[in-house]
Scaffold this motif. Structure first.
Motif, PDB file in Angstrom:
ATOM      1  N   GLU A   1       0.833  -1.213   0.000  1.00 47.54           N
ATOM      2  CA  GLU A   1       0.000   0.000   0.000  1.00 47.54           C
ATOM      3  C   GLU A   1       0.865   1.259   0.000  1.00 47.54           C
ATOM      4  OE1 GLU A   1      -3.272   2.143   2.888  1.00 47.54           O
ATOM      5  OE2 GLU A   1      -3.165  -0.045   2.895  1.00 47.54           O
ATOM      6  N   LEU A   2       1.900   1.282   0.822  1.00 47.43           N
ATOM      7  CA  LEU A   2       2.814   2.425   0.851  1.00 47.43           C
ATOM      8  C   LEU A   2       3.560   2.535  -0.470  1.00 47.43           C
ATOM      9  CD1 LEU A   2       4.305   4.780   2.156  1.00 47.43           C
ATOM     10  CD2 LEU A   2       5.819   3.093   3.270  1.00 47.43           C
ATOM     11  N   PHE A   3       4.047   1.412  -0.987  1.00 43.93           N
ATOM     12  CA  PHE A   3       4.756   1.430  -2.258  1.00 43.93           C
ATOM     13  C   PHE A   3       3.872   2.042  -3.342  1.00 43.93           C
ATOM     14  CE2 PHE A   3       6.245  -0.285  -6.287  1.00 43.93           C
ATOM     15  CZ  PHE A   3       7.616  -0.070  -6.206  1.00 43.93           C
ATOM     16  N   ASP A   4       2.630   1.595  -3.421  1.00 41.59           N
ATOM     17  CA  ASP A   4       1.707   2.093  -4.439  1.00 41.59           C
ATOM     18  C   ASP A   4       1.422   3.583  -4.253  1.00 41.59           C
ATOM     19  OD1 ASP A   4      -0.036   1.481  -6.741  1.00 41.59           O
ATOM     20  OD2 ASP A   4      -1.651   2.024  -5.358  1.00 41.59           O
ATOM     21  N   SER A   5       1.323   4.037  -3.032  1.00 39.11           N
ATOM     22  CA  SER A   5       1.075   5.456  -2.770  1.00 39.11           C
ATOM     23  C   SER A   5       2.252   6.318  -3.227  1.00 39.11           C
ATOM     24  CB  SER A   5       0.806   5.667  -1.275  1.00 39.11           C
ATOM     25  OG  SER A   5       0.529   7.024  -1.017  1.00 39.11           O
ATOM     26  N   ILE A   6       3.456   5.865  -2.970  1.00 38.26           N
ATOM     27  CA  ILE A   6       4.641   6.605  -3.417  1.00 38.26           C
ATOM     28  C   ILE A   6       4.695   6.627  -4.941  1.00 38.26           C
ATOM     29  CG2 ILE A   6       7.166   6.686  -3.397  1.00 38.26           C
ATOM     30  CD1 ILE A   6       6.997   5.243  -0.618  1.00 38.26           C
TER      31      ILE A   6
ATOM     32  N   MET B   1       4.003   9.584 -10.161  1.00 33.38           N
ATOM     33  CA  MET B   1       3.250   9.695 -11.414  1.00 33.38           C
ATOM     34  C   MET B   1       2.521  11.040 -11.490  1.00 33.38           C
ATOM     35  SD  MET B   1       1.729   5.800 -11.601  1.00 33.38           S
ATOM     36  CE  MET B   1       0.691   6.121 -13.042  1.00 33.38           C
ATOM     37  N   HIS B   2       1.866  11.403 -10.417  1.00 36.89           N
ATOM     38  CA  HIS B   2       1.072  12.641 -10.397  1.00 36.89           C
ATOM     39  C   HIS B   2       1.952  13.887 -10.410  1.00 36.89           C
ATOM     40  CE1 HIS B   2      -2.131  15.439  -9.433  1.00 36.89           C
ATOM     41  NE2 HIS B   2      -1.384  15.891  -8.443  1.00 36.89           N
TER      42      HIS B   2
ATOM     43  N   ARG C   1       3.801   4.581 -15.060  1.00 36.77           N
ATOM     44  CA  ARG C   1       3.850   3.689 -13.909  1.00 36.77           C
ATOM     45  C   ARG C   1       5.165   2.914 -13.817  1.00 36.77           C
ATOM     46  NH1 ARG C   1       0.450   2.527  -9.921  1.00 36.77           N
ATOM     47  NH2 ARG C   1       1.077   0.731  -8.724  1.00 36.77           N
ATOM     48  N   GLU C   2       5.669   2.412 -14.927  1.00 32.48           N
ATOM     49  CA  GLU C   2       6.916   1.636 -14.893  1.00 32.48           C
ATOM     50  C   GLU C   2       8.069   2.473 -14.333  1.00 32.48           C
ATOM     51  OE1 GLU C   2       9.833  -1.070 -17.719  1.00 32.48           O
ATOM     52  OE2 GLU C   2       8.429   0.298 -18.691  1.00 32.48           O
ATOM     53  N   PHE C   3       8.222   3.693 -14.834  1.00 32.50           N
ATOM     54  CA  PHE C   3       9.272   4.585 -14.344  1.00 32.50           C
ATOM     55  C   PHE C   3       9.078   4.834 -12.848  1.00 32.50           C
ATOM     56  CE2 PHE C   3      10.957   8.657 -13.108  1.00 32.50           C
ATOM     57  CZ  PHE C   3      12.182   8.751 -13.751  1.00 32.50           C
ATOM     58  N   ALA C   4       7.845   5.175 -12.453  1.00 32.94           N
ATOM     59  CA  ALA C   4       7.560   5.491 -11.054  1.00 32.94           C
ATOM     60  C   ALA C   4       7.844   4.306 -10.138  1.00 32.94           C
ATOM     61  CB  ALA C   4       6.117   5.964 -10.910  1.00 32.94           C
TER      62      ALA C   4
ATOM     63  N   HIS D   1      12.088  11.892  -2.927  1.00 37.81           N
ATOM     64  CA  HIS D   1      11.252  13.010  -2.480  1.00 37.81           C
ATOM     65  C   HIS D   1       9.828  12.550  -2.180  1.00 37.81           C
ATOM     66  CE1 HIS D   1      13.768  16.701  -3.794  1.00 37.81           C
ATOM     67  NE2 HIS D   1      14.548  15.719  -3.413  1.00 37.81           N
ATOM     68  N   ALA D   2       9.284  11.682  -3.032  1.00 41.83           N
ATOM     69  CA  ALA D   2       7.926  11.181  -2.801  1.00 41.83           C
ATOM     70  C   ALA D   2       7.868  10.340  -1.524  1.00 41.83           C
ATOM     71  CB  ALA D   2       7.449  10.380  -4.012  1.00 41.83           C
ATOM     72  N   PHE D   3       8.905   9.557  -1.254  1.00 34.69           N
ATOM     73  CA  PHE D   3       8.967   8.759  -0.024  1.00 34.69           C
ATOM     74  C   PHE D   3       9.017   9.684   1.189  1.00 34.69           C
ATOM     75  CE2 PHE D   3      11.660   5.313   2.346  1.00 34.69           C
ATOM     76  CZ  PHE D   3      10.563   4.938   3.104  1.00 34.69           C
ATOM     77  N   ILE D   4       9.844  10.694   1.136  1.00 34.29           N
ATOM     78  CA  ILE D   4       9.974  11.634   2.252  1.00 34.29           C
ATOM     79  C   ILE D   4       8.656  12.338   2.551  1.00 34.29           C
ATOM     80  CG2 ILE D   4      11.056  13.831   2.928  1.00 34.29           C
ATOM     81  CD1 ILE D   4      13.592  12.760   1.428  1.00 34.29           C
ATOM     82  N   LEU D   5       7.876  12.616   1.512  1.00 32.45           N
ATOM     83  CA  LEU D   5       6.590  13.284   1.712  1.00 32.45           C
ATOM     84  C   LEU D   5       5.545  12.380   2.362  1.00 32.45           C
ATOM     85  CD1 LEU D   5       6.373  15.508  -1.478  1.00 32.45           C
ATOM     86  CD2 LEU D   5       6.821  16.214   0.886  1.00 32.45           C
ATOM     87  N   HIS D   6       5.825  11.126   2.467  1.00 38.33           N
ATOM     88  CA  HIS D   6       5.013  10.204   3.274  1.00 38.33           C
ATOM     89  C   HIS D   6       5.649  10.195   4.668  1.00 38.33           C
ATOM     90  CE1 HIS D   6       3.710   8.998  -0.726  1.00 38.33           C
ATOM     91  NE2 HIS D   6       2.709   8.352  -0.150  1.00 38.33           N
TER      92      HIS D   6
END
Length: 144
Positions: free
Chosen positions: A18-23, A28-29, A35-38, A70-75
């Motif tokens: 769930e966390l992986f998918d959220s990051i 992506m957003h 999705r592959e790159f993300a 950066h996306a991980f840190i924002l979680h």
């Protein structure tokens, strides 16, 4: 004598799906990535933080991996818990404007990840012409 193939670890296996998918969705957003790159940069970013927590060499993410970082840190709560679990402390993130990443720094980081037994997606470990380097943990290079 035959060679034994060792399965390499992935960053993805270090966090729940769930966390992986959220990051991934955030990359992506926010960055307009597919999705592959993300998924690739998220995997590499999580592995990067894990290795940086105990590495004896300064760690610097590539331009691509930095997007996942950066996306991980924002979680924030999840990132904080991950740092506490694997580093025993919160690993701060300081952007260093005007200090570009170098090929040597990024290559050293990818090599440290490989040495720690992680799969490294070589295509995600390049250096562009960015004028920012995100490589410090409260003034210390990641991993020192």
């Amino acid at each position: 004598m035959s060679a034994t193939q060792v399965a390499l670890r992935t960053g993805r296996e270090l966090i729940d799906e769930e966390l992986f998918d959220s990051i991934v969705k955030m990359v992506m957003h926010e960055k307009g990535r597919d999705r592959e790159f993300a998924e690739q940069v998220t995997d590499q970013a999580v592995a990067f933080v894990y290795v940086a927590a105990t590495s004896t060499v300064p760690m610097v993410p590539s331009d691509d991996v930095d997007e996942g970082l950066h996306a991980f840190i924002l979680h924030t709560p999840d990132h904080h818990a991950f740092c506490q679990k694997h580093a025993g402390r919160f690993m701060h993130h300081n952007v260093r404007p005007g200090v570009p990443r170098t090929v040597e720094d990024v290559t050293r980081s990818a090599q440290a990840m490989k040495a720690a037994g992680f799969q490294v997606i070589d295509g995600r470990w390049s250096v562009g012409d960015t004028e920012f380097q995100c490589d410090s943990d409260c003034g210390r290079p990641y991993g020192s």
